[in-house]
Scaffold this motif. Structure first.
Motif, PDB file in Angstrom:
ATOM      1  N   GLY A  11      -2.836  73.889  17.598  1.00 56.29           N
ATOM      2  CA  GLY A  11      -2.294  74.367  18.860  1.00 56.29           C
ATOM      3  C   GLY A  11      -2.517  75.843  19.120  1.00 56.29           C
ATOM      4  N   VAL A  12      -3.269  76.525  18.255  1.00 57.35           N
ATOM      5  CA  VAL A  12      -3.477  77.966  18.392  1.00 57.35           C
ATOM      6  C   VAL A  12      -4.871  78.216  18.977  1.00 57.35           C
ATOM      7  CG1 VAL A  12      -3.616  80.136  17.108  1.00 57.35           C
ATOM      8  CG2 VAL A  12      -1.985  78.407  16.425  1.00 57.35           C
ATOM      9  N   SER A  13      -4.970  79.188  19.880  1.00 59.52           N
ATOM     10  CA  SER A  13      -6.270  79.490  20.487  1.00 59.52           C
ATOM     11  C   SER A  13      -7.122  80.348  19.562  1.00 59.52           C
ATOM     12  CB  SER A  13      -6.074  80.219  21.818  1.00 59.52           C
ATOM     13  OG  SER A  13      -5.637  81.546  21.581  1.00 59.52           O
ATOM     14  N   VAL A  14      -8.417  80.379  19.835  1.00 61.55           N
ATOM     15  CA  VAL A  14      -9.353  81.200  19.062  1.00 61.55           C
ATOM     16  C   VAL A  14      -9.008  82.674  19.227  1.00 61.55           C
ATOM     17  CG1 VAL A  14     -11.769  81.891  18.852  1.00 61.55           C
ATOM     18  CG2 VAL A  14     -11.186  79.501  19.169  1.00 61.55           C
ATOM     19  N   ALA A  15      -8.634  83.080  20.435  1.00 62.02           N
ATOM     20  CA  ALA A  15      -8.281  84.478  20.687  1.00 62.02           C
ATOM     21  C   ALA A  15      -7.099  84.917  19.837  1.00 62.02           C
ATOM     22  CB  ALA A  15      -7.979  84.677  22.168  1.00 62.02           C
ATOM     23  N   THR A  16      -6.111  84.063  19.684  1.00 65.62           N
ATOM     24  CA  THR A  16      -4.939  84.379  18.875  1.00 65.62           C
ATOM     25  C   THR A  16      -5.318  84.520  17.405  1.00 65.62           C
ATOM     26  OG1 THR A  16      -3.512  83.197  20.418  1.00 65.62           O
ATOM     27  CG2 THR A  16      -2.628  83.594  18.222  1.00 65.62           C
ATOM     28  N   CYS A  18      -8.289  85.296  16.212  1.00 65.95           N
ATOM     29  CA  CYS A  18      -9.109  86.506  16.060  1.00 65.95           C
ATOM     30  C   CYS A  18      -8.248  87.758  16.063  1.00 65.95           C
ATOM     31  CB  CYS A  18     -10.147  86.583  17.155  1.00 65.95           C
ATOM     32  SG  CYS A  18     -11.445  85.367  16.949  1.00 65.95           S
ATOM     33  N   THR A  30     -15.819  85.813  15.111  1.00 63.99           N
ATOM     34  CA  THR A  30     -16.147  84.677  15.971  1.00 63.99           C
ATOM     35  C   THR A  30     -17.654  84.575  16.154  1.00 63.99           C
ATOM     36  OG1 THR A  30     -16.017  85.992  17.982  1.00 63.99           O
ATOM     37  CG2 THR A  30     -14.012  84.861  17.284  1.00 63.99           C
ATOM     38  N   LYS A  40     -13.268  69.292  26.778  1.00 64.69           N
ATOM     39  CA  LYS A  40     -11.886  69.307  26.267  1.00 64.69           C
ATOM     40  C   LYS A  40     -11.556  68.216  25.267  1.00 64.69           C
ATOM     41  CE  LYS A  40      -8.140  71.433  25.815  1.00 64.69           C
ATOM     42  NZ  LYS A  40      -8.173  72.383  24.763  1.00 64.69           N
ATOM     43  N   ARG A  42     -10.367  67.760  21.041  1.00 64.98           N
ATOM     44  CA  ARG A  42      -9.344  68.399  20.217  1.00 64.98           C
ATOM     45  C   ARG A  42      -9.925  69.621  19.535  1.00 64.98           C
ATOM     46  NH1 ARG A  42      -5.584  64.638  16.857  1.00 64.98           N
ATOM     47  NH2 ARG A  42      -4.751  66.694  16.638  1.00 64.98           N
ATOM     48  N   ASN A  43      -9.065  70.560  19.165  1.00 63.04           N
ATOM     49  CA  ASN A  43      -9.513  71.738  18.423  1.00 63.04           C
ATOM     50  C   ASN A  43     -10.020  71.318  17.051  1.00 63.04           C
ATOM     51  OD1 ASN A  43      -8.769  73.359  20.509  1.00 63.04           O
ATOM     52  ND2 ASN A  43      -6.890  74.085  19.568  1.00 63.04           N
TER      53      ASN A  43
END
Length: 69
Positions: A11-16, A18, A30, A40, A42-43
């Motif tokens: 549930g965590v984004s790549v930006a978070t 990084c 990255t 879209k 799943r992660n």
């Protein structure tokens, strides 16, 4: 990997991620211009491995160079 940890990371984004790594001194963690194969899904979460690339030239690097880590 612990299943609870895996579910939290899903549930965590790549930006978070990084930003968290940057705060701990790891910069440029990255890969640019990566796009999903399907829209879209799943992660993707899992262990990662880093490979070391050592360019070699036959005229400059004999095999003895690669025996010394």
């Amino acid at each position: 990997m612990n299943p609870v940890t895996r579910e939290k990371l899903m549930g965590v984004s790549v930006a978070t991620l990084c930003s968290a790594l940057y705060k701990r001194g790891l910069k440029k963690q990255t890969i640019q211009d990566v796009r999903p194969v399907r829209p879209k899904g799943r992660n993707m979460v899992g262990p990662a491995f880093t490979l070391r690339y050592m360019p070699a030239r036959e005229d400059r690097n004999p095999m003895t160079v690669f025996r010394d880590p």
